[in-house]
Design an enzyme around this catalytic site. Structure first.
Site, PDB file in Angstrom:
ATOM      1  CG  HIS A 157      -9.296  26.777 -33.993  1.00 22.36           C
ATOM      2  ND1 HIS A 157      -9.668  28.067 -34.278  1.00 22.36           N
ATOM      3  CD2 HIS A 157     -10.202  26.339 -33.085  1.00 22.36           C
ATOM      4  CE1 HIS A 157     -10.735  28.400 -33.564  1.00 22.36           C
ATOM      5  NE2 HIS A 157     -11.076  27.367 -32.824  1.00 22.36           N
ATOM      6  CG  ASP A 364      -1.119  27.163 -40.596  1.00 25.29           C
ATOM      7  OD1 ASP A 364      -1.856  26.897 -39.635  1.00 25.29           O
ATOM      8  OD2 ASP A 364      -0.271  28.081 -40.579  1.00 25.29           O
TER       9      ASP A 364
HETATM   10  C1  G6P Z   1      -2.553  27.193 -32.539  1.00 24.83           C
HETATM   11  C2  G6P Z   1      -3.632  26.356 -31.882  1.00 24.83           C
HETATM   12  C3  G6P Z   1      -4.182  27.043 -30.654  1.00 24.83           C
HETATM   13  C4  G6P Z   1      -3.040  27.453 -29.742  1.00 24.83           C
HETATM   14  C5  G6P Z   1      -2.054  28.326 -30.487  1.00 24.83           C
HETATM   15  C6  G6P Z   1      -0.865  28.755 -29.621  1.00 24.83           C
HETATM   16  O1  G6P Z   1      -3.109  28.318 -33.131  1.00 24.83           O
HETATM   17  O2  G6P Z   1      -4.667  26.081 -32.809  1.00 24.83           O
HETATM   18  O3  G6P Z   1      -5.055  26.184 -29.965  1.00 24.83           O
HETATM   19  O4  G6P Z   1      -3.520  28.129 -28.602  1.00 24.83           O
HETATM   20  O5  G6P Z   1      -1.569  27.590 -31.589  1.00 24.83           O
HETATM   21  O6  G6P Z   1      -0.220  27.628 -29.085  1.00 24.83           O
HETATM   22  P1  G6P Z   1      -0.032  27.426 -27.511  1.00 24.83           P
HETATM   23  O7  G6P Z   1       0.502  26.036 -27.347  1.00 24.83           O
HETATM   24  O8  G6P Z   1       0.911  28.489 -27.070  1.00 24.83           O
HETATM   25  O9  G6P Z   1      -1.392  27.605 -26.876  1.00 24.83           O
END
Ligand code: G6P
Length: 581
Positions: A157, A364
């Site tokens: 992602h 991003d």
């Molecule tokens: C990004 C990443 C996700 C992640 C999110 C929130 O969007 O691609 O994999 O879950 O950030 O970050 P965190 O560390 O809170 O899961």
């Protein structure tokens, strides 16, 4: 329909006491699982002292949510450490923020292995396995070591870094090897896809083949498929939210002032300090905006135990205080800065209220906030979007005002352009953007990815990849090539390797695939043929050129040419440069 097994670091368990999740990954996965049914496996967001030996499962409709806490050591090494202090900065081109420790890497590998041990008993044998994001790259290898033979797909992602950056990460070879265990790797943009393939080729000695690379006899298919949003659902929620007390309170508090809004996780990749500076630049250069504009930045707390995030929080507080200190008046506070999380519905209502969406990440993978902002707008009076050209979403949202997120004065000028944009122009730009979002919404994304994963599954079982006569148009395989690049190759027909094409970035070229026909279509100044599989001889301009899968051949447009002596499974991809004349 084949069931799905989705593995992601975080899992959104319905009706649990989890905090609302920031980020589009959770939304994207929930939709796919609701449609296919299956298992969603991952971390439950909690920590514990000793590693649990069983998973906690919750069944809801056709989905089983299977979760495990992380031990405190795993949280430090696998999640905060290797995932977020090594991979996150490397993938976001911020080597200066990387903090590598050998125990991080060991913890990353070990946690993936533990997850694989827990998941194994839940597998029934015929599901499609889909792993998400950078935390879980070693998952395919761990499952293979435990005897799982069926195809495994991966979707990243976040951006894929260039090979030069990959090499800065200690242990990069092993990490790339783990990636190459997958059957299908999905990325957000063609640029990410090229970067991944280049790393596999230059770093591990893989070779380019149709639709991906081959490493030691294993075909790693790759695909670029930008994650989308559910346009109608978001538009409906935004319209409903506008009538709520909370959003009405915002509207009243603004009075006649224009709202500029930013909303994301508090993360150094989001370009927040530069964004504050840009707003200050607007105020410094446009006295007439004083008292008439409010910049509201919502930065939801994220990864709070990592020092870089803490430092950023302090910096933003001081920048917000500085702007208010310098510019505020007795009846106007220019900046509203909030370090808290709002429910998605409230955010959508806020977006609909705003005159300008200000989304300026330094890097991003996609940025779904930009897409959500567009989807949330009222069609008759939409707000304008100021968007970083370094967000994956910029490739689709060309009608936004695109900015360089490091150029604070340039962004200040873009804010002024957005604030003074006539309604008709706002409507036109919005119309264009919403059409793009509709064409590539969230369900289109997951259908395309899962279609490709099913093809990979057929491949693995030894079936032909495409049923006879059904060559798909592959919108993911958009290359970038300049007309100049085309003309440099004019002396063809000479064999060119795939890799050489990819080193020349530029205009988009479209790709389609007729089957072994004579082709004399002078669509543009240049056409390119990429032998997709099998082999053939190209007869062109009085000479014959043998070509094989992976070859790129330039053929001057309008030149009579056709393929002879081709093998049964021969197919070509035809690439032409639109409007290159
Ligand atoms: C990004 C990443 C996700 C992640 C999110 C929130 O969007 O691609 O994999 O879950 O950030 O970050 P965190 O560390 O809170 O899961």
């Amino acid at each position: 329909m084949t069931r799905l097994v989705v593995i992601s670091n975080r899992v959104t368990v319905p009706r649990s006491r989890q905090k609302p999740q920031a980020g589009g990954l959770a939304v994207a996965i929930s939709g796919a699982l609701a449609e296919y049914g299956g298992i969603w496996f991952g971390w439950d967001g909690k920590t514990c002292h000793r590693p649990p030996t069983t998973v906690h499962t919750v069944e809801n409709g056709n989905i089983v949510y299977a979760t495990t806490p992380l031990t405190q050591a795993e949280h430090g090494q696998y999640y905060a450490g290797f995932s977020n202090e090594v991979l996150w900065p490397v993938c976001h081109f911020m080597l200066g923020s990387m903090d590598f420790w050998p125990e991080y890497r060991a913890g990353y590998e070990a946690t993936n292995e533990r997850f694989a041990d827990l998941l194994l008993p839940l597998l029934q044998g015929d599901e499609l396995i889909w792993v998400h994001d950078y935390h879980l790259v070693p998952m395919a290898r761990a499952l293979r070591e435990r005897g799982v033979q069926r195809p495994i797909g991966f979707f990243l992602h976040i951006p894929f870094p260039s090979f030069g950056l990959v090499r800065a990460m200690p242990g990069w070879r092993s990490w790339l090897r783990a990636l190459a265990e997958y059957d299908l790797i999905g990325l957000q943009t063609p640029e990410d896809r090229r970067a991944l393939e280049t790393s596999l080729v230059h770093g591990l000695g893989a070779r380019f083949v149709e639709g991906g690379v081959e490493l030691e006899g294993h075909h790693v298919r790759t695909t670029a498929q930008p994650v989308g949003v559910e346009v109608d659902e978001l538009a409906g929620a935004a319209a409903r939210s506008s009538g709520t007390r909370r959003v009405q309170r915002l509207v009243q508090s603004l009075g006649p002032r224009d709202l500029i809004i930013g909303a994301e996780r508090l993360d150094y990749s989001k370009g927040l300090p530069q964004r504050f500076d840009a707003y200050e630049s607007l105020l410094a250069h446009h006295r007439e905006r004083h008292g008439k504009t409010v910049f509201m930045q919502i930065a939801s707390p994220s990864r709070e135990n990592i020092q870089e995030y803490e430092t950023l929080r302090e910096l933003l507080e001081s920048k917000a205080g500085h702007i208010n200190g310098v510019y505020a008046d007795f009846d106007w506070v220019p900046t509203r800065y909030m370090n808290k999380t709002f429910a998605r519905e409230s955010l959508l209502g806020f977006f609909r209220t705003a005159r300008v969406g200000f989304v300026t990440p330094l890097r991003d993978g996609m940025n779904l906030v930009a897409k959500e902002f567009v989807a949330a707008q009222a069609p008759d009076d939409p707000g304008a979007l100021v968007l970083s050209e370094l967000a994956g979403a910029a490739a689709e949202l060309e009608s936004a005002i695109l900015v360089n997120p490091f150029d604070t004065d340039g962004m200040g000028a873009a804010l002024e352009q957005a604030l003074s944009m006539p309604q008709e122009e706002r409507r036109e730009r919005w119309q264009h953007m919403i059409e793009v979002l509709r064409d590539n919404d969230l369900s289109a994304w997951r259908h395309r990815y899962l279609h490709d994963l099913e093809q990979a599954a057929a491949d693995r079982r030894g079936h032909p990849r495409h049923p006879e006569g059904r060559e798909p148009r592959d919108s993911s395989a958009t290359f970038h090539l300049t007309p100049e690049d085309a003309s440099r190759r004019l002396p063809g027909p000479a064999g060119e390797r795939f890799v050489e094409l990819w080193q020349d970035a530029g205009a988009s070229v479209e790709l389609y695939a007729p089957r072994g026909r004579d082709l004399q279509t002078p669509h543009a100044r240049g056409e390119f043929y990429v032998g997709a599989r099998g082999s053939a001889t190209l007869r062109c301009a009085g000479s014959e050129l043998p070509c094989e899968a992976g070859d790129l051949i330039f053929v001057p447009a309008g030149t009579a040419h056709h393929f002879v002596d081709h093998t049964d499974d021969f197919a070509v991809w035809v690439v032409f440069v639109p409007g290159a004349n």
